[in-house]
Enzyme design. Structure first.
Site, short mmCIF file in Angstrom:
data_model
loop_
_atom_site.label_atom_id
_atom_site.label_comp_id
_atom_site.label_asym_id
_atom_site.label_seq_id
_atom_site.Cartn_x
_atom_site.Cartn_y
_atom_site.Cartn_z
N CYS A 124 0.75 -1.23 0.19
CA CYS A 124 -0.18 -0.03 -0.14
C CYS A 124 0.63 1.07 0.16
CB CYS A 124 -0.86 -0.07 0.88
SG CYS A 124 -2.49 1.39 1.47
N CYS A 152 -0.76 3.87 2.48
CA CYS A 152 -0.40 4.06 3.15
C CYS A 152 1.11 3.99 4.41
CB CYS A 152 -0.55 2.85 3.81
SG CYS A 152 -1.72 1.91 3.33
N ASP A 153 2.04 3.49 3.19
CA ASP A 153 3.37 3.71 3.56
C ASP A 153 4.47 4.68 2.88
OD1 ASP A 153 2.27 1.64 5.07
OD2 ASP A 153 3.21 -0.21 4.20
#
Ligand code: NAP
Length: 321
Positions: A137, A140-141
């Site tokens: 992701c 997200c990261d």
């Protein structure tokens, strides 16, 4: 809400565009559905940045925000939401039974919108380093890779979208793709190919991920599939974007599936069990779009409602009754 006998008319599994759309339609038909959200409420779109192709949002909309809005719309019309993961289903007879840990729910009609999950490479260390350099992701990261070098595996839309997103933070993004031609659509592909921070390692696969939970991520070995030659790739992390597999494990042996594990649907969203309907990516290996998932969620709710009406009707011909 369940009826007097504790049996729900409709239970919906999954909280992606298919599940929420089914819930909106079902609740507006006074079916008072119960929606079990699963482990990733909002589904795959919560890991996406800008969604630019969902009608109604000419400037695009953040994936998480789009899903939050769908959830709010479903709740507004009377859907009951339950968080958690279903561990078992029994679809052999009416009422259908759904286990959520140690609770059992019963329903007359079930709509399955459990979606699909990211595919992994299957290499040693991949699991150990998940969240420590291995990610699925970018949204997200990506933030953790400011001024670092990262790799992205895959040649589809997700890989290009991830590479473009990561290029906002990273100094260099290397896309590792097993062929010499991208699968991604021309708009995203062109943006990635023209981006000064994005490089391509064509005809290549990741043959090893280095590091462990103590030392952390230590880079990759990349192999050219045409020559067999291996090369180290210095990188601070890798994002795996190689597609998805349908979340259908629960239904094995109970519902008809194709060779890839997708639920088989006919006449719209009917599955092989009368009263059970499937919508979205769980039954769609081809289109896999938020809008097609939402469309099939709508169809599932309407077909489920017709089925419920039919159950009350002595002359009902549905499912050979
Ligand atoms: P995808 O289209 O299935 O692409 C997967 C990519 O990973 C392909 O390039 C494939 O290579 C590669 N791959 C698969 N297994 C691999 C393995 N074991 N090792 C190495 N490479 C592997 O999946 P996706 O990119 O996640 O897209 C899924 C759907 O969502 C598509 O319909 C896409 O259009 C849509 N989507 C749209 C957007 C957008 O419009 N903004 C964003 C994301 C996704 P091959 O090419 O050789 O098969």
């Amino acid at each position: 809400m369940p009826g007097k006998n504790g049996i729900h008319d409709q239970i919906i599994l999954g909280s992606g565009p298919a599940g929420y759309t089914a819930a909106i339609y079902a609740s507006r038909s006074n079916c008072c559905p119960l929606l079990i959200a699963g482990l990733q409420p909002g589904g795959q779109l919560t890991g996406t940045t800008l969604v630019e192709n969902f009608p109604g949002f000419p400037e695009g909309i953040d994936g998480q925000e789009l899903m939050d809005r769908m959830r709010d719309q479903a709740v507004h019309f009377g859907t009951t939401l339950v968080d958690g993961e279903v561990t078992r289903v029994e679809l052999g007879e009416q009422p259908f039974r759904i286990w959520l840990e140690d609770r059992v729910y019963r329903c007359r009609s079930l709509i399955i919108g459990t979606g699909a999950s990211p595919r992994m490479l299957g290499l040693a260390n991949e699991k150990e380093l998940y969240g420590r350099g291995v990610s699925v992701c970018a949204t997200c990261d990506g933030f953790f890779y400011r001024d670092k070098e990262v790799a992205v595996v895959g040649g589809g839309d997700t890989a290009m979208e991830d590479a473009l997103f990561l290029a906002r933070f990273a100094t260099k993004v290397t896309v590792i793709h097993r062929r010499d031609e991208l699968r991604a659509g021309p708009v995203l592909a062109e943006r990635a190919l023209q981006h000064p921070k994005i490089e391509f390692s064509w005809d290549s696969v990741v043959s090893a991920i280095h590091g462990d939970s103590k030392a952390g991520f230590q880079g990759l070995t990349v192999q050219n599939v045409k020559t067999g030659q291996e090369q180290p790739l210095a990188s601070d992390g890798v994002f795996i974007a190689i597609g998805h597999h349908p979340n259908t494990q629960l239904f094995k042996g109970q519902l008809e599936m194709d060779d890839w594990g997708y639920l088989v649907t006919r006449n719209g969203t009917e599955t092989s069990v009368c009263g059970v309907f499937a919508a979205g990516d769980v039954q769609d290996p081809d289109f896999r779009q938020a809008i097609t998932a939402a469309g099939s969620g709508c169809m599932a709710a309407i077909q489920s409602q017709h089925y419920l009406e039919c159950l009350e009707d002595a002359d009902c011909r549905q499912c050979g009754k």
